[in-house]
Write a protein that holds these residues in place. Structure first.
Motif, mmCIF file in Angstrom:
data_model
loop_
_atom_site.group_PDB
_atom_site.id
_atom_site.type_symbol
_atom_site.label_atom_id
_atom_site.label_comp_id
_atom_site.label_asym_id
_atom_site.label_seq_id
_atom_site.Cartn_x
_atom_site.Cartn_y
_atom_site.Cartn_z
ATOM 1 N N GLY A 155 -23.699 22.612 -3.942
ATOM 2 C CA GLY A 155 -24.886 22.852 -4.759
ATOM 3 C C GLY A 155 -25.831 21.673 -4.720
ATOM 4 N N VAL A 156 -25.828 20.927 -3.592
ATOM 5 C CA VAL A 156 -26.652 19.722 -3.503
ATOM 6 C C VAL A 156 -27.472 19.750 -2.216
ATOM 7 C CG1 VAL A 156 -24.940 18.373 -4.788
ATOM 8 C CG2 VAL A 156 -24.894 18.357 -2.290
ATOM 9 N N ASN A 157 -28.509 18.917 -2.174
ATOM 10 C CA ASN A 157 -29.299 18.753 -0.956
ATOM 11 C C ASN A 157 -28.366 18.313 0.177
ATOM 12 O OD1 ASN A 157 -30.576 17.899 -3.535
ATOM 13 N ND2 ASN A 157 -32.447 18.152 -2.344
ATOM 14 N N PRO A 158 -28.499 18.879 1.382
ATOM 15 C CA PRO A 158 -27.460 18.687 2.406
ATOM 16 C C PRO A 158 -27.697 17.570 3.411
ATOM 17 C CG PRO A 158 -28.927 20.453 3.071
ATOM 18 C CD PRO A 158 -29.436 19.969 1.724
ATOM 19 N N THR A 159 -28.854 16.897 3.409
ATOM 20 C CA THR A 159 -29.162 16.011 4.537
ATOM 21 C C THR A 159 -28.181 14.858 4.656
ATOM 22 O OG1 THR A 159 -31.488 16.558 4.175
ATOM 23 C CG2 THR A 159 -31.012 14.784 5.708
#
Length: 677
Positions: free
Chosen positions: A648-652
């Motif tokens: 559920g977090v930004n993946p970069t």
């Protein structure tokens, strides 16, 4: 040698075994466009071998795998080993005489004459006309790039992989369909930046419509995909938010009975998280209770501002988690880059260079180390050898010329839409469902993080238009599963600025009625006096959510475009409803006199994941834990496509850590790597 003799003799490219006869062997596709819009595609195997007659350096013989054949061996008096070659093509089904270009460049579009030719290719005039077209194309020539490793895509993971390979001494070539970004072009320094963000600098390639972009058919998708083509990739336009996946994200099946577990754990990736933090210059505060212990970010946290301080106090009263958010944005000078000056326009490019993207952090040193980065190079498909190994890729330049890059190892780093598009467009009689797709999962299990935004309105001027866009603070209070809520998994909250005057005035914040007697009051209510929580909900994988190719839609080079089928599932809807209610409670605790929510926002598809998932079983995954294809041992995927679940977090941060882990494994085991002869 006659054609009949050539057909009886079997040539196979096996390295030194047949070097005296065979010079080149390649499977390719010939596309014939007939009057009335009829398109016929033929798969052929072309073999180039040394001619017996001294005056011709090479001869061409090809056997068609379906419906027609090449009629006679054709000698080329002008083409070298790396030049384009062609032959005379006779379609038995249609009776047309067609000049077809093949050779090193692979796919060509053949232009046919309007007139039927009795006797097919045996008419002298038609042969002469075809021969003239042939020699003209041969004379134009074509460069064929060679490298140890070919990387497709110069974004986040492509930059990380190129840097590591260059340091290890590999000859690396990268093909990037976009160009080098010019920070002077970024709109943050112009008063019109918020207008340009809606068109020229939109995250949607369909809205932006640049020459380097390819269109995406998203009519049947609940969420529009957002991406950017160029050196640095979508990092040029991302917000810079840099969280990691949490330990539970790698064990969703074991913990919650849904989706699948990853073939690795948080501990396997933690050293690579810490190293990529240092390479990108991450700002943050150590000790976040949401994460296991580990090294602190290399730079101190960015200022959380008035809005961050206000929400932090509210969460302290509620007893809820908050923490200064880790950001790939400099809080202090780092490796020759200047710190953030709080423009508040991160998602249209950072003119200061404070926001990390690989065009700043990795590519300059990689190029200095010998990596060849070829921009304006749009890849159409992966090329294969007869023994099931990748030999390189076919690509097209902006001027319409087609070329080939040859390599011993091919790495796809084109994002979770671009990578399956290339694999599916690489279909052939041997791989009818696309390359590396024995599992049937290439393009499937697309995840995009359903997104919601909750805004609170305050009496005081909080200067909430100012500051880095990624997140001032983050909240993981409701990230883990609680079955009493009626859904599984959770979401991360990010507190970000709420935009400048034009963003406040124009839709969607202003609704559909932008102008009128209440316009100025509306601006006073919104500008600087709002606080917003952005909510990233976990998106469970579903094989019905997928990327395919659209035969009716092509890019400017004629390559079939991707099509998205994506539906937000019921679990995600319940999850967002719950989190919107809790975020509303949070803002009210901070003193908001009014709140508003936008749930399931359509233009929020930045986080494209899962379309070539990793795993240990070739029947249920596309690549292994290091991104290597189960089907093609020298083909790797090193982008967000490999995600098993989305978290559920930004993946970069996770994409780059996975890429570093994968490429270093490739380097370490290079002597066991199978490569074409």
């Amino acid at each position: 040698m006659t054609l009949r003799q050539a057909e009886r003799r079997r040539f196979r490219f096996t390295g030194a075994a047949n070097q005296r006869s065979v010079r080149f062997s390649q499977e390719l596709q010939v596309v014939c466009r007939f009057d009335g819009g009829v398109v016929v595609r033929h798969q052929v195997q072309i073999q180039i071998f040394r001619a017996r007659r001294k005056r011709f350096p090479v001869s061409v013989r090809s056997v068609l795998i379906g419906g027609a054949r090449w009629v006679s061996a054709v000698s080329c008096p002008v083409a070298g080993a790396r030049s384009r070659l062609c032959g005379l093509f006779l379609s038995r089904a249609h009776g047309w005489c067609v000049p077809c270009w093949a050779g090193c460049s692979g796919r060509r579009q053949a232009v046919v004459t309007r007139r039927r030719v009795p006797g097919g290719c045996h008419r002298y005039r038609q042969i002469v006309r075809c021969w003239k077209a042939f020699t003209r194309r041969c004379a134009e020539g074509s460069s064929m790039e060679q490298a140890d490793v070919l990387i497709i895509g110069a974004g986040a993971s492509g930059g990380v992989a190129a840097g590591a390979l260059a340091q290890a001494g590999f000859d690396v070539l990268c093909l990037e369909q976009g160009q080098w970004p010019d920070r002077a072009d970024y709109p943050a320094q112009r008063r019109t930046y918020e207008l340009e963000a809606r068109k020229q600098w939109s995250g949607s390639p369909n809205v932006r419509g640049r020459a380097a972009d390819y269109p995406v058919n998203d009519v049947e998708s609940d969420v529009a995909p957002l991406m950017y083509a160029g050196v640095g990739g979508s990092m040029v336009l991302y917000a810079g938010d840099w969280p990691r996946l949490l330990p539970s994200d790698f064990r969703v099946r074991s913990l919650d009975g849904v989706a699948d577990d990853w073939p690795l754990r948080y501990g396997d990736l933690q050293p690579f998280y810490e190293r990529t933090d240092a390479a990108f210059g991450v700002s943050g505060a150590g000790g976040d209770p949401a994460y296991p212990d580990g090294a602190e970010p290399p730079l101190p946290p960015l200022p959380i501002g008035a809005i961050g301080a206000r929400m932090a106090r509210a969460h302290d009263r509620l007893g809820w988690h908050w923490w200064p958010a880790a950001q790939a944005v400099l809080s202090a000078p780092h490796q020759g880059r200047r710190p953030c000056v709080q423009f508040g326009a991160c998602m249209q490019g950072c003119p200061e260079g404070a926001k990390a993207s690989t065009d700043l952090t990795h590519w300059p040193s990689a190029v200095a180390g010998g990596v060849r980065l070829l921009t304006g190079a749009r890849v159409s498909r992966i090329l294969m050898s007869g023994n099931g190994l990748a030999t390189g890729a076919e690509f097209v330049r902006p001027d319409g010329s087609w070329h080939v890059a040859r390599a011993e190892v091919v790495i796809l780093a084109a994002n979770a839409v671009g990578t399956p598009r290339i694999l599916l467009n690489s279909s052939s009689p041997r791989y009818p469902d696309g390359l590396a797709n024995s599992s049937g999962l290439v393009g499937r299990r697309l995840m995009v993080h359903p997104f919601a935004n909750v805004t609170g309105y305050f009496d005081e001027d909080l200067t909430s238009w100012r500051g880095h866009v990624g997140a001032k603070i983050a909240c993981y209070e409701f990230y883990e599963t609680d079955t009493d809520r009626g859904f599984v998994r959770g979401a991360k909250w990010s507190l970000a600025p709420t935009g400048g005057p034009l963003d406040a005035a124009l839709p969607s914040r202003a609704g559909n009625e932008v102008w009128g007697p209440d316009h100025h009051e509306h601006i006073r209510k919104h500008l600087g006096r709002t606080i917003s929580w952005g909510i990233f909900g976990e998106d469970l994988p579903d094989e019905a959510n997928r990327v395919t190719t659209d035969s009716a839609l092509t890019d400017s080079s004629g390559i079939p475009a991707p099509k998205l089928n994506y539906t937000v599932n019921e679990n995600s809807r319940r999850l967002l409803d719950f989190h919107v209610a809790r975020a509303t409670e949070s803002l009210q605790a901070a003193g908001a006199y009014e709140t508003a929510a936008e749930s399931l926002m359509r233009y929020s598809g930045w986080h494209l994941l899962g379309t070539t998932r990793m795993g240990t079983d070739p029947a249920t995954s596309v690549v292994d834990e290091y991104g290597r294809s189960h089907d093609v041992p020298n083909l790797y995927v090193m982008d967000g496509s490999v995600f098993v679940t989305s978290g559920g977090v930004n993946p970069t941060s996770t994409i780059t850590a996975l890429a570093l882990r994968a490429v270093e494994h490739l380097i370490e085991h290079r002597r066991e790597q199978r490569v074409p002869a």
